[in-house]
Enzyme design. Sequence first.
Site, PDB file in Angstrom:
ATOM      1  N   GLY A  88       0.824  -1.215   0.000  1.00 51.05           N
ATOM      2  CA  GLY A  88       0.000   0.000   0.000  1.00 51.05           C
ATOM      3  C   GLY A  88       0.848   1.250   0.000  1.00 51.05           C
ATOM      4  O   GLY A  88       0.555   2.223   0.699  1.00 51.05           O
ATOM      5  N   ARG A 116       0.548   5.635  -2.109  1.00 49.42           N
ATOM      6  CA  ARG A 116       0.195   6.970  -1.588  1.00 49.42           C
ATOM      7  C   ARG A 116       0.176   6.925  -0.057  1.00 49.42           C
ATOM      8  O   ARG A 116       0.406   5.879   0.547  1.00 49.42           O
ATOM      9  CB  ARG A 116      -1.164   7.419  -2.133  1.00 49.42           C
ATOM     10  CG  ARG A 116      -2.298   6.475  -1.819  1.00 49.42           C
ATOM     11  CD  ARG A 116      -3.647   7.031  -2.292  1.00 49.42           C
ATOM     12  NE  ARG A 116      -4.706   6.169  -1.806  1.00 49.42           N
ATOM     13  CZ  ARG A 116      -5.217   5.163  -2.498  1.00 49.42           C
ATOM     14  NH1 ARG A 116      -4.775   4.898  -3.697  1.00 49.42           N
ATOM     15  NH2 ARG A 116      -6.171   4.408  -1.977  1.00 49.42           N
ATOM     16  N   ASP A 151      -2.290  -7.421  -5.490  1.00 49.58           N
ATOM     17  CA  ASP A 151      -3.409  -7.308  -4.548  1.00 49.58           C
ATOM     18  C   ASP A 151      -3.093  -8.213  -3.352  1.00 49.58           C
ATOM     19  O   ASP A 151      -2.988  -9.439  -3.507  1.00 49.58           O
ATOM     20  CB  ASP A 151      -4.694  -7.763  -5.264  1.00 49.58           C
ATOM     21  CG  ASP A 151      -5.926  -7.596  -4.398  1.00 49.58           C
ATOM     22  OD1 ASP A 151      -5.796  -7.582  -3.160  1.00 49.58           O
ATOM     23  OD2 ASP A 151      -7.025  -7.493  -4.963  1.00 49.58           O
ATOM     24  N   VAL A 152      -2.963  -7.611  -2.171  1.00 53.10           N
ATOM     25  CA  VAL A 152      -2.524  -8.393  -1.001  1.00 53.10           C
ATOM     26  C   VAL A 152      -3.555  -9.436  -0.562  1.00 53.10           C
ATOM     27  O   VAL A 152      -3.237 -10.338   0.206  1.00 53.10           O
ATOM     28  CB  VAL A 152      -2.154  -7.484   0.204  1.00 53.10           C
ATOM     29  CG1 VAL A 152      -0.962  -6.598  -0.125  1.00 53.10           C
ATOM     30  CG2 VAL A 152      -3.348  -6.663   0.699  1.00 53.10           C
ATOM     31  N   ASN A 169       1.157  -2.347   5.283  1.00 56.92           N
ATOM     32  CA  ASN A 169       0.486  -1.062   5.458  1.00 56.92           C
ATOM     33  C   ASN A 169      -0.841  -0.976   4.699  1.00 56.92           C
ATOM     34  O   ASN A 169      -1.707  -0.172   5.057  1.00 56.92           O
ATOM     35  CB  ASN A 169       1.444   0.057   4.993  1.00 56.92           C
ATOM     36  CG  ASN A 169       0.744   1.374   4.789  1.00 56.92           C
ATOM     37  OD1 ASN A 169       0.497   2.114   5.742  1.00 56.92           O
ATOM     38  ND2 ASN A 169       0.381   1.676   3.548  1.00 56.92           N
ATOM     39  N   SER A 212      -4.104   0.430  13.933  1.00 57.02           N
ATOM     40  CA  SER A 212      -4.722   1.740  14.161  1.00 57.02           C
ATOM     41  C   SER A 212      -5.081   1.806  15.639  1.00 57.02           C
ATOM     42  O   SER A 212      -5.369   0.781  16.268  1.00 57.02           O
ATOM     43  CB  SER A 212      -5.996   1.875  13.332  1.00 57.02           C
ATOM     44  OG  SER A 212      -6.748   2.979  13.796  1.00 57.02           O
ATOM     45  N   TYR A 224     -13.492  -2.171  10.704  1.00 54.54           N
ATOM     46  CA  TYR A 224     -12.108  -1.679  10.694  1.00 54.54           C
ATOM     47  C   TYR A 224     -11.420  -1.987  12.032  1.00 54.54           C
ATOM     48  O   TYR A 224     -10.298  -2.485  12.072  1.00 54.54           O
ATOM     49  CB  TYR A 224     -12.149  -0.174  10.433  1.00 54.54           C
ATOM     50  CG  TYR A 224     -10.820   0.517  10.283  1.00 54.54           C
ATOM     51  CD1 TYR A 224     -10.063   0.367   9.120  1.00 54.54           C
ATOM     52  CD2 TYR A 224     -10.326   1.348  11.285  1.00 54.54           C
ATOM     53  CE1 TYR A 224      -8.852   1.027   8.973  1.00 54.54           C
ATOM     54  CE2 TYR A 224      -9.119   2.012  11.138  1.00 54.54           C
ATOM     55  CZ  TYR A 224      -8.379   1.855   9.987  1.00 54.54           C
ATOM     56  OH  TYR A 224      -7.178   2.514   9.838  1.00 54.54           O
ATOM     57  N   ALA A 249     -12.158  -4.316  14.186  1.00 51.05           N
ATOM     58  CA  ALA A 249     -11.929  -5.762  14.310  1.00 51.05           C
ATOM     59  C   ALA A 249     -10.699  -6.177  13.504  1.00 51.05           C
ATOM     60  O   ALA A 249      -9.868  -6.963  13.972  1.00 51.05           O
ATOM     61  CB  ALA A 249     -13.160  -6.524  13.826  1.00 51.05           C
ATOM     62  N   LYS A 268      -8.128  -4.324  12.703  1.00 49.49           N
ATOM     63  CA  LYS A 268      -6.892  -3.775  13.265  1.00 49.49           C
ATOM     64  C   LYS A 268      -6.533  -4.439  14.600  1.00 49.49           C
ATOM     65  O   LYS A 268      -5.360  -4.654  14.901  1.00 49.49           O
ATOM     66  CB  LYS A 268      -7.014  -2.256  13.420  1.00 49.49           C
ATOM     67  CG  LYS A 268      -7.164  -1.513  12.081  1.00 49.49           C
ATOM     68  CD  LYS A 268      -5.970  -1.752  11.168  1.00 49.49           C
ATOM     69  CE  LYS A 268      -5.995  -0.870   9.933  1.00 49.49           C
ATOM     70  NZ  LYS A 268      -4.801  -1.045   9.098  1.00 49.49           N
ATOM     71  N   ILE A 296      -4.058  10.554  10.933  1.00 47.57           N
ATOM     72  CA  ILE A 296      -2.925  11.004  10.129  1.00 47.57           C
ATOM     73  C   ILE A 296      -3.497  11.598   8.843  1.00 47.57           C
ATOM     74  O   ILE A 296      -4.389  11.001   8.228  1.00 47.57           O
ATOM     75  CB  ILE A 296      -2.001   9.796   9.771  1.00 47.57           C
ATOM     76  CG1 ILE A 296      -1.606   8.991  11.035  1.00 47.57           C
ATOM     77  CG2 ILE A 296      -0.775  10.259   8.989  1.00 47.57           C
ATOM     78  CD1 ILE A 296      -0.756   9.700  12.051  1.00 47.57           C
TER      79      ILE A 296
HETATM   80  P1  NDP Z   1      -4.612   5.435   1.781  1.00 45.89           P
HETATM   81  O1  NDP Z   1      -6.029   5.119   1.437  1.00 45.89           O
HETATM   82  O2  NDP Z   1      -4.080   6.793   1.516  1.00 45.89           O
HETATM   83  O3  NDP Z   1      -3.661   4.362   1.051  1.00 45.89           O
HETATM   84  C1  NDP Z   1      -3.936   2.982   1.120  1.00 45.89           C
HETATM   85  C2  NDP Z   1      -2.898   2.219   0.317  1.00 45.89           C
HETATM   86  O4  NDP Z   1      -3.240   0.818   0.364  1.00 45.89           O
HETATM   87  C3  NDP Z   1      -2.867   2.617  -1.124  1.00 45.89           C
HETATM   88  O5  NDP Z   1      -1.524   2.599  -1.578  1.00 45.89           O
HETATM   89  C4  NDP Z   1      -3.660   1.511  -1.809  1.00 45.89           C
HETATM   90  O6  NDP Z   1      -3.237   1.364  -3.143  1.00 45.89           O
HETATM   91  C5  NDP Z   1      -3.261   0.305  -0.968  1.00 45.89           C
HETATM   92  N1  NDP Z   1      -4.194  -0.818  -1.058  1.00 45.89           N
HETATM   93  C6  NDP Z   1      -5.526  -0.833  -0.767  1.00 45.89           C
HETATM   94  N2  NDP Z   1      -6.019  -2.054  -0.982  1.00 45.89           N
HETATM   95  C7  NDP Z   1      -4.993  -2.832  -1.399  1.00 45.89           C
HETATM   96  C8  NDP Z   1      -4.878  -4.200  -1.783  1.00 45.89           C
HETATM   97  N3  NDP Z   1      -5.928  -5.038  -1.769  1.00 45.89           N
HETATM   98  N4  NDP Z   1      -3.658  -4.669  -2.156  1.00 45.89           N
HETATM   99  C9  NDP Z   1      -2.585  -3.851  -2.199  1.00 45.89           C
HETATM  100  N5  NDP Z   1      -2.633  -2.560  -1.836  1.00 45.89           N
HETATM  101  C10 NDP Z   1      -3.823  -2.053  -1.454  1.00 45.89           C
HETATM  102  O7  NDP Z   1      -4.446   5.025   3.305  1.00 45.89           O
HETATM  103  P2  NDP Z   1      -3.508   5.649   4.471  1.00 45.89           P
HETATM  104  O8  NDP Z   1      -2.184   5.993   3.946  1.00 45.89           O
HETATM  105  O9  NDP Z   1      -4.302   6.666   5.186  1.00 45.89           O
HETATM  106  O10 NDP Z   1      -3.419   4.388   5.447  1.00 45.89           O
HETATM  107  C11 NDP Z   1      -2.367   3.451   5.366  1.00 45.89           C
HETATM  108  C12 NDP Z   1      -2.524   2.448   6.497  1.00 45.89           C
HETATM  109  O11 NDP Z   1      -2.513   3.140   7.738  1.00 45.89           O
HETATM  110  C13 NDP Z   1      -3.844   1.668   6.459  1.00 45.89           C
HETATM  111  O12 NDP Z   1      -3.619   0.352   6.890  1.00 45.89           O
HETATM  112  C14 NDP Z   1      -4.706   2.409   7.442  1.00 45.89           C
HETATM  113  O13 NDP Z   1      -5.707   1.592   7.990  1.00 45.89           O
HETATM  114  C15 NDP Z   1      -3.670   2.813   8.478  1.00 45.89           C
HETATM  115  N6  NDP Z   1      -4.077   3.939   9.303  1.00 45.89           N
HETATM  116  C16 NDP Z   1      -4.308   5.167   8.739  1.00 45.89           C
HETATM  117  C17 NDP Z   1      -4.681   6.230   9.541  1.00 45.89           C
HETATM  118  C18 NDP Z   1      -4.928   7.581   9.000  1.00 45.89           C
HETATM  119  O14 NDP Z   1      -5.319   8.453   9.792  1.00 45.89           O
HETATM  120  N7  NDP Z   1      -4.724   7.844   7.730  1.00 45.89           N
HETATM  121  C19 NDP Z   1      -4.861   6.053  10.990  1.00 45.89           C
HETATM  122  C20 NDP Z   1      -4.576   4.735  11.468  1.00 45.89           C
HETATM  123  C21 NDP Z   1      -4.193   3.735  10.643  1.00 45.89           C
HETATM  124  P3  NDP Z   1      -4.229   1.025  -4.351  1.00 45.89           P
HETATM  125  O15 NDP Z   1      -5.561   1.628  -4.031  1.00 45.89           O
HETATM  126  O16 NDP Z   1      -3.539   1.607  -5.521  1.00 45.89           O
HETATM  127  O17 NDP Z   1      -4.256  -0.469  -4.398  1.00 45.89           O
END
Ligand code: NDP
Length: 246
Positions: free
Chosen positions: A12, A15, A62-63, A89, A141, A154, A156, A158, A187
Site C-alpha cells: 500500500g 500513496r 493485490d494483497v 500497510n 490503528s 475496521y 476488528a 486492526k 494522520i
Molecule cells: P490510503 O487510502 O491513503 O492508502 C492505502 C494504500 O493501500 C494505497 O496505496 C492503496 O493502493 C493500498 N491498497 C488498498 N487495498 C490494497 C490491496 N488489496 N492490495 C494492495 N494494496 C492495497 O491510506 P492511508 O495511507 O491513510 O493508510 C495506510 C494504512 O494506515 C492503512 O492500513 C490504514 O488503515 C492505516 N491507518 C491510517 C490512519 C490515517 O489516519 N490515515 C490512521 C490509522 C491507521 P491502491 O488503491 O492503488 O491499491
Amino acid sequence: MQFKDKVVLVTGSTRGIGKAVAEAFAGQGATVIIIGRSQEQAAQVAQEIVQKGGQAQGYGCDVTKLEQVQETVNKLLDKHKCVDILVNNAGITRDNLFFRIDDNDWDEVLKVNLKGTFNVTKVVARPMLKAKSGKIISIASVIGITGNAGQSNYAASKAGIIGFSKSAARELASRGITVNVVAPGYIRTDMTDKLSEAVQAKVLERIPLQRFGQASDVAEVCLFLASKAADYITGQTIVVDGGLAI
Ligand code: NDP
C-alpha cells in the site's frame, strides 16, 4: 544511510502513509519495493523515488490474493537475496454503524486489512526464516485498541493485526525475526481527508498534541522498529496518535 543494502517491502505504498514509509527507507539507503493494486501507480511511485536518487521497484499486487503475493515475492527473490524488512500497510475503510454494515463491506475490510497482512507475512517470512533475520512491522490503528462507533469492521481488522502480530512474534523470535505493530491515530492522508470538516474538528479537540499526525510521524517509528536500536523489541504495539488514546 542506516538501511544501505537492505530490501524493504511496503504494501500500500502508492500513496499516503505507505508512500511516506517507503520514501523514508529509500532516504536511508534501502531498496524499496512499492506495492499497490495498480502496476502503473506502483511503477510511477518507484520512478519518483529513483528520480530523487533512491532505489525502488514497483509491483502491482493485490494483497488479498495469496498467489499474486507469492508471484511478486518470487520475482523479487530472483533479483534480491532476501526481503529484510516488511511493512504491512495496505488498508481500507468501509465505515458504517455495525448493524448497517453489509456482508461485502465487512468481508472486504477484513480481507484487505487482516488477511492481506497474513498473506504477505506468510510469504515474506519464509526467506526471512532462511536468512535467520528480519523485521516485520504492521500498521494497525488506535481504533483497533479503543474501538470506534461506525468502524466495527475496521476496528476488528486492526485488533486482529495486533493479535496476529503477537502470535507471529512468538513463533518467529527464535529465528531472529521481530514482529511489531504501529497504531496511528488520525494522520492526514486521502483516508482521513474523506471525513467531513465537522468530524475532523471534533477529533482535533480530543488530541492533546493539538494537531493531526503527518505520514512522516508514522514513517519515523517504522524506521526505528526496523533499526538495530529496536533489536530487543518484539510483539509490541507503538501508538502514534498525539495522545488521542491516553
Ligand atoms: P490510503 O487510502 O491513503 O492508502 C492505502 C494504500 O493501500 C494505497 O496505496 C492503496 O493502493 C493500498 N491498497 C488498498 N487495498 C490494497 C490491496 N488489496 N492490495 C494492495 N494494496 C492495497 O491510506 P492511508 O495511507 O491513510 O493508510 C495506510 C494504512 O494506515 C492503512 O492500513 C490504514 O488503515 C492505516 N491507518 C491510517 C490512519 C490515517 O489516519 N490515515 C490512521 C490509522 C491507521 P491502491 O488503491 O492503488 O491499491
